[in-house]
Design an enzyme around this catalytic site. Structure first.
Site, PDB file in Angstrom:
ATOM      1  N   ASP A  86       0.872  -1.176   0.000  1.00  0.00           N
ATOM      2  CA  ASP A  86       0.000   0.000   0.000  1.00  0.00           C
ATOM      3  C   ASP A  86       0.908   1.226   0.000  1.00  0.00           C
ATOM      4  OD1 ASP A  86      -2.322   1.638   0.262  1.00  0.00           O
ATOM      5  OD2 ASP A  86      -1.992   1.782   2.411  1.00  0.00           O
ATOM      6  N   SER A  87       0.302   2.388  -0.237  1.00  0.00           N
ATOM      7  CA  SER A  87       1.055   3.630  -0.143  1.00  0.00           C
ATOM      8  C   SER A  87       1.499   3.893   1.297  1.00  0.00           C
ATOM      9  CB  SER A  87       0.184   4.783  -0.628  1.00  0.00           C
ATOM     10  OG  SER A  87      -1.023   4.792   0.105  1.00  0.00           O
ATOM     11  N   TYR A 143      -0.626   8.583  -2.138  1.00  0.00           N
ATOM     12  CA  TYR A 143      -0.635   8.424  -3.601  1.00  0.00           C
ATOM     13  C   TYR A 143      -1.892   9.089  -4.188  1.00  0.00           C
ATOM     14  CZ  TYR A 143       2.864   4.543  -3.562  1.00  0.00           C
ATOM     15  OH  TYR A 143       3.984   3.752  -3.442  1.00  0.00           O
ATOM     16  N   CYS A 158      -4.240  -1.290  -2.009  1.00  0.00           N
ATOM     17  CA  CYS A 158      -4.335   0.167  -2.147  1.00  0.00           C
ATOM     18  C   CYS A 158      -5.367   0.452  -3.228  1.00  0.00           C
ATOM     19  CB  CYS A 158      -2.978   0.738  -2.545  1.00  0.00           C
ATOM     20  SG  CYS A 158      -3.006   2.507  -2.875  1.00  0.00           S
ATOM     21  N   THR A 195      -6.036   3.270  -4.618  1.00  0.00           N
ATOM     22  CA  THR A 195      -5.513   4.202  -5.614  1.00  0.00           C
ATOM     23  C   THR A 195      -4.696   3.468  -6.678  1.00  0.00           C
ATOM     24  OG1 THR A 195      -5.429   5.863  -3.879  1.00  0.00           O
ATOM     25  CG2 THR A 195      -4.161   6.313  -5.868  1.00  0.00           C
ATOM     26  N   GLU A 245      -3.929   8.554   9.127  1.00  0.00           N
ATOM     27  CA  GLU A 245      -2.486   8.404   9.349  1.00  0.00           C
ATOM     28  C   GLU A 245      -2.048   9.160  10.612  1.00  0.00           C
ATOM     29  OE1 GLU A 245       0.281   7.131   7.088  1.00  0.00           O
ATOM     30  OE2 GLU A 245      -1.166   5.989   5.907  1.00  0.00           O
ATOM     31  N   CYS A 276     -10.928   2.987  -0.319  1.00  0.00           N
ATOM     32  CA  CYS A 276      -9.535   3.224   0.061  1.00  0.00           C
ATOM     33  C   CYS A 276      -9.287   2.389   1.309  1.00  0.00           C
ATOM     34  CB  CYS A 276      -9.343   4.709   0.346  1.00  0.00           C
ATOM     35  SG  CYS A 276      -7.817   5.115   1.204  1.00  0.00           S
ATOM     36  N   HIS A 298      -7.521   2.764   3.788  1.00  0.00           N
ATOM     37  CA  HIS A 298      -7.407   3.476   5.071  1.00  0.00           C
ATOM     38  C   HIS A 298      -8.773   3.632   5.752  1.00  0.00           C
ATOM     39  CE1 HIS A 298      -3.439   4.708   3.663  1.00  0.00           C
ATOM     40  NE2 HIS A 298      -3.213   5.303   4.814  1.00  0.00           N
TER      41      HIS A 298
HETATM   42  N1  DGL Z   1      -4.561   3.351   1.019  1.00  0.00           N
HETATM   43  C1  DGL Z   1      -4.632   4.165  -0.166  1.00  0.00           C
HETATM   44  C2  DGL Z   1      -5.811   3.707  -1.012  1.00  0.00           C
HETATM   45  O1  DGL Z   1      -6.378   2.673  -0.781  1.00  0.00           O
HETATM   46  C3  DGL Z   1      -4.863   5.605   0.117  1.00  0.00           C
HETATM   47  C4  DGL Z   1      -3.756   6.405   0.628  1.00  0.00           C
HETATM   48  C5  DGL Z   1      -3.149   7.316  -0.383  1.00  0.00           C
HETATM   49  O2  DGL Z   1      -3.718   8.320  -0.809  1.00  0.00           O
HETATM   50  O3  DGL Z   1      -2.036   7.008  -0.686  1.00  0.00           O
HETATM   51  O4  DGL Z   1      -6.202   4.370  -1.921  1.00  0.00           O
END
Ligand code: DGL
Length: 270
Positions: A10-11, A42, A73, A75, A152, A186, A188
């Protein structure tokens, strides 16, 4: 049978929601997690940058000779999965398709809500998948760029007034559309699910993309006879920024202290 590890990336920390589920349903697997904590988020970046980062993340994980990679992730899954699967000769699982399927299966009213990073929503990937599965379903989508920094920074606990205010602001139009399934597009966002569920009210199914993707990957690996044969696997964690900050916050995502090694890696070199 295949005892090689599964790579997960993941990012940042969000993909730990998928790793947690993989650990629960496939305890015998060795898992290697990479969180690009030095370059998160990201979701605010352009597609070219997301693709470049994702290629480096995959190249790093491939040094462990994984049998499969889970793109935990939203994104990256929404913007780069086609290229990643075409360029790499191993199964690569993204979150978009399993989450779209789960939403379509849950919605009775044919009204699905979708939230994600700006890059995920801009890609239109979830809408395309849902339209292909169920053309009669309407999707009400909204980018929620403040959710990732909130999470975060640990600002997601029930009763956090800042988190509640931001949830209300972003989700009001989705609630007004009368959705009965909401894709947390996402990885998160499941940490905000207490505040999101409280605002959306009962009768709205929250689709946890990381968990749904983990279940999908597990089913496919089992069907292909690729599961490991051991009782207890291990976890190794790699990040591109401070390991101390990672361990502290990761425990919140995992619901338990980080077990296994955490090391820093210069992912830009891959
Ligand atoms: N966890 C990332 C996602 O699922 C989001 C975090 C990011 O913007 O990097 O999109």
């Amino acid at each position: 049978m295949d005892n090689r590890p599964i790579g997960v990336f993941d990012s940042g920390l969000g993909g730990l929601t998928a790793l947690r589920e993989l650990r629960r349903i496939l305890p015998g697997e060795d898992l290697v997690y990479f969180g690009d904590t030095g370059r998160v988020p990201y979701g605010t970046k352009g597609r070219d940058t997301i693709l470049r980062y994702a290629r480096q993340d995959v190249a790093f994980l491939r040094t462990f000779d994984p049998k499969a990679i889970v793109v935990a992730c939203g994104t990256v899954s929404a913007n780069a999965l086609t290229e990643l699967t075409a360029e790499n000769p191993l199964p690569i699982f993204g979150v978009v398709s399993p989450a779209a399927r789960a939403a379509v299966e849950h919605t009775q009213k044919k009204q699905v809500g979708l939230i994600g990073t700006s890059a995920s929503i801009r890609s239109g990937a979830y809408e395309r998948e849902i339209a292909a599965l169920a053309p009669a379903v309407t999707v009400t989508a909204r980018a929620c760029p403040l959710f990732v920094p909130l999470v975060e920074n640990g600002r997601f606990r029930p009763g956090d007034r800042v988190a509640e205010l931001v949830v209300e602001e972003y989700l009001a139009p989705i609630k007004a559309a009368g959705v009965d399934a909401l894709v947390l597009g996402c990885t998160h966002y499941p940490l905000l699910s207490g505040a999101i569920a409280a605002f959306m009210g009962p009768g709205v199914e929250l689709i946890d993309t990381g968990a749904v993707c983990a279940g999908y990957a597990a089913r496919l690996l089992e069907e292909q006879g690729l599961l490991a044969q051991r009782a207890q696997g291990s976890c190794r964690f790699y990040v591109s920024d401070s390991t101390e900050d990672f361990s502290h916050l990761a425990a919140l995502f995992l619901g338990a202290a980080v077990e296994g090694t955490v090391e820093r890696v210069d992912v830009g070199a891959y």
